[in-house]
Design an enzyme around this catalytic site. Structure first.
Site, PDB file in Angstrom:
ATOM      1  N   ARG A   1      11.094  -1.181  10.653  1.00 48.13           N
ATOM      2  CA  ARG A   1      10.063  -0.732  11.583  1.00 48.13           C
ATOM      3  C   ARG A   1      10.055  -1.636  12.806  1.00 48.13           C
ATOM      4  O   ARG A   1      10.242  -2.838  12.693  1.00 48.13           O
ATOM      5  CB  ARG A   1       8.689  -0.790  10.898  1.00 48.13           C
ATOM      6  CG  ARG A   1       8.366   0.471  10.151  1.00 48.13           C
ATOM      7  CD  ARG A   1       7.128   0.332   9.336  1.00 48.13           C
ATOM      8  NE  ARG A   1       5.971  -0.200  10.067  1.00 48.13           N
ATOM      9  CZ  ARG A   1       4.739  -0.178   9.589  1.00 48.13           C
ATOM     10  NH1 ARG A   1       4.510   0.331   8.405  1.00 48.13           N
ATOM     11  NH2 ARG A   1       3.747  -0.681  10.291  1.00 48.13           N
TER      12      ARG A   1
ATOM     13  N   ARG B   1      -0.347  -8.416  13.816  1.00 46.49           N
ATOM     14  CA  ARG B   1      -0.897  -7.453  12.838  1.00 46.49           C
ATOM     15  C   ARG B   1      -1.686  -8.181  11.744  1.00 46.49           C
ATOM     16  O   ARG B   1      -2.724  -7.717  11.312  1.00 46.49           O
ATOM     17  CB  ARG B   1       0.243  -6.630  12.232  1.00 46.49           C
ATOM     18  CG  ARG B   1       0.822  -5.656  13.254  1.00 46.49           C
ATOM     19  CD  ARG B   1       2.160  -5.112  12.827  1.00 46.49           C
ATOM     20  NE  ARG B   1       2.093  -4.358  11.606  1.00 46.49           N
ATOM     21  CZ  ARG B   1       3.082  -4.297  10.709  1.00 46.49           C
ATOM     22  NH1 ARG B   1       4.202  -4.966  10.916  1.00 46.49           N
ATOM     23  NH2 ARG B   1       2.949  -3.569   9.645  1.00 46.49           N
TER      24      ARG B   1
ATOM     25  N   ARG C   1      11.434  -5.777   5.084  1.00 43.56           N
ATOM     26  CA  ARG C   1      11.130  -4.375   4.755  1.00 43.56           C
ATOM     27  C   ARG C   1      12.088  -3.404   5.450  1.00 43.56           C
ATOM     28  O   ARG C   1      12.377  -3.528   6.632  1.00 43.56           O
ATOM     29  CB  ARG C   1       9.691  -4.074   5.187  1.00 43.56           C
ATOM     30  CG  ARG C   1       9.302  -2.639   4.989  1.00 43.56           C
ATOM     31  CD  ARG C   1       7.830  -2.476   4.853  1.00 43.56           C
ATOM     32  NE  ARG C   1       7.107  -2.645   6.111  1.00 43.56           N
ATOM     33  CZ  ARG C   1       5.788  -2.493   6.203  1.00 43.56           C
ATOM     34  NH1 ARG C   1       5.076  -2.208   5.129  1.00 43.56           N
ATOM     35  NH2 ARG C   1       5.199  -2.654   7.347  1.00 43.56           N
TER      36      ARG C   1
ATOM     37  N   LYS D   1       0.835  -1.215   0.000  1.00 42.59           N
ATOM     38  CA  LYS D   1       0.000   0.000   0.000  1.00 42.59           C
ATOM     39  C   LYS D   1       0.869   1.265   0.000  1.00 42.59           C
ATOM     40  O   LYS D   1       0.586   2.215  -0.718  1.00 42.59           O
ATOM     41  CB  LYS D   1      -0.942   0.032   1.226  1.00 42.59           C
ATOM     42  CG  LYS D   1      -1.894  -1.161   1.292  1.00 42.59           C
ATOM     43  CD  LYS D   1      -2.936  -0.990   2.388  1.00 42.59           C
ATOM     44  CE  LYS D   1      -2.378  -0.943   3.804  1.00 42.59           C
ATOM     45  NZ  LYS D   1      -1.690  -2.168   4.242  1.00 42.59           N
TER      46      LYS D   1
ATOM     47  N   ARG E   1      -9.928   0.681   8.755  1.00 40.86           N
ATOM     48  CA  ARG E   1      -9.422  -0.655   9.055  1.00 40.86           C
ATOM     49  C   ARG E   1     -10.454  -1.485   9.801  1.00 40.86           C
ATOM     50  O   ARG E   1     -10.177  -2.639  10.119  1.00 40.86           O
ATOM     51  CB  ARG E   1      -8.191  -0.512   9.943  1.00 40.86           C
ATOM     52  CG  ARG E   1      -6.913  -1.096   9.326  1.00 40.86           C
ATOM     53  CD  ARG E   1      -5.824  -0.589  10.133  1.00 40.86           C
ATOM     54  NE  ARG E   1      -4.601  -1.274  10.194  1.00 40.86           N
ATOM     55  CZ  ARG E   1      -3.462  -0.711   9.804  1.00 40.86           C
ATOM     56  NH1 ARG E   1      -3.472   0.478   9.216  1.00 40.86           N
ATOM     57  NH2 ARG E   1      -2.339  -1.325  10.018  1.00 40.86           N
TER      58      ARG E   1
END
Ligand code: AMP
Length: 237
Positions: free
Chosen positions: A180, A191, A147, A33, A108
């Site tokens: 992160r 998550r 990531r 996203k 969400r």
């Protein structure tokens, strides 16, 4: 004098002055996203509103809002609907949202989606285009674990699939890339569970009103981008 203009240049200039309206990017953490939002910003000249980024920015600046959010964020748990909706309402009132905006990471939950519909009712082009990026679960795990983000320009890399030219350094500004905090194995699983339970039902919510466009996010980035532009421009432009 003959002026030769490139058709692509005309198209992009035109897109940057049109009313685009709200674009919602739906998809699990790691679906792309953030990466795709940057392409949308460049093509349509409208802002990306990432609730996660706003929260991380508040934490970095040590604001009250950031302090209230940090415990739940670090556990990979969603924040209360009202808390996040108030934050989004503040952001949507800025003048740069007048032609449209990209919501990344919001809504969400079903209550957030209903709140947004009410908030946007009466605005020009109030009907959002909802683009859902679908990615296989194991692929998401690999993407999240690899990531890395540039703390200066926000560009997103992946050590496995899209590494920077120089290890750990941003291609654009050379900043040291960071992982992160919530991309650790344990928090990733929380998550993804929150996504399955709270966010996935939004697909049916938007499908029921004909607003959902589903894209296979397990393809090369440029292919996903092209399909996403196609889906949006079919509806809007
Ligand atoms: P993200 O960067 O979108 O993955 O968001 C990071 C974290 O911020 C999430 O795990 C949640 O704790 C919180 N968060 C971001 N957006 C929302 C939202 N729309 N509703 C509730 N919590 C959110």
């Amino acid at each position: 004098m003959v002026v030769v203009t490139s058709p692509e240049k005309n198209v992009s200039a035109d897109l940057k002055s049109r009313l685009i309206g709200p674009i919602i990017l739906l998809g699990p953490p790691g679906a792309g996203k953030g990466t795709q939002s940057r392409e949308l910003v460049a093509r349509y000249g409208i802002p990306q509103i990432s609730t996660g980024d706003i929260l991380r920015d508040n934490r970095a600046r040590g604001t009250e809002l950031g302090k209230q959010a940090e415990k739940l964020m670090d556990r990979g748990v969603l924040l209360p609907d009202q808390f996040v909706s108030d934050m989004v309402a503040d952001r949507l009132r800025h003048a740069d949202c007048a032609r449209g905006f990209i919501l990344d990471g919001f809504p969400r939950t079903i209550p957030q989606a209903k709140w947004l519909d009410e908030f946007l009712a009466g605005c020009d082009a109030s009907t959002a285009v909802v683009v859902k990026l679908d990615v296989d679960y194991n692929q998401l795990l690999r993407r999240l674990a690899g990531r890395r983000t540039c703390p200066t320009c926000g560009r997103i890399y992946n050590v496995n699939f899209q590494p920077p030219r120089v290890p750990d350094a941003c291609d654009i500004d050379g900043s040291k890339l960071v992982a992160r905090k919530d991309d650790s194995e344990e928090v990733i699983s929380a998550r993804l569970k929150a996504y399955e339970k709270e966010t996935l039902p939004l697909a049916d919510y938007y499908r029921a009103s004909g607003r959902l466009r589903e894209i296979n996010g397990d393809q090369p980035v440029e292919r996903v981008t092209a399909e996403m532009f196609g889906a949006i421009e079919n509806d809007r432009v």
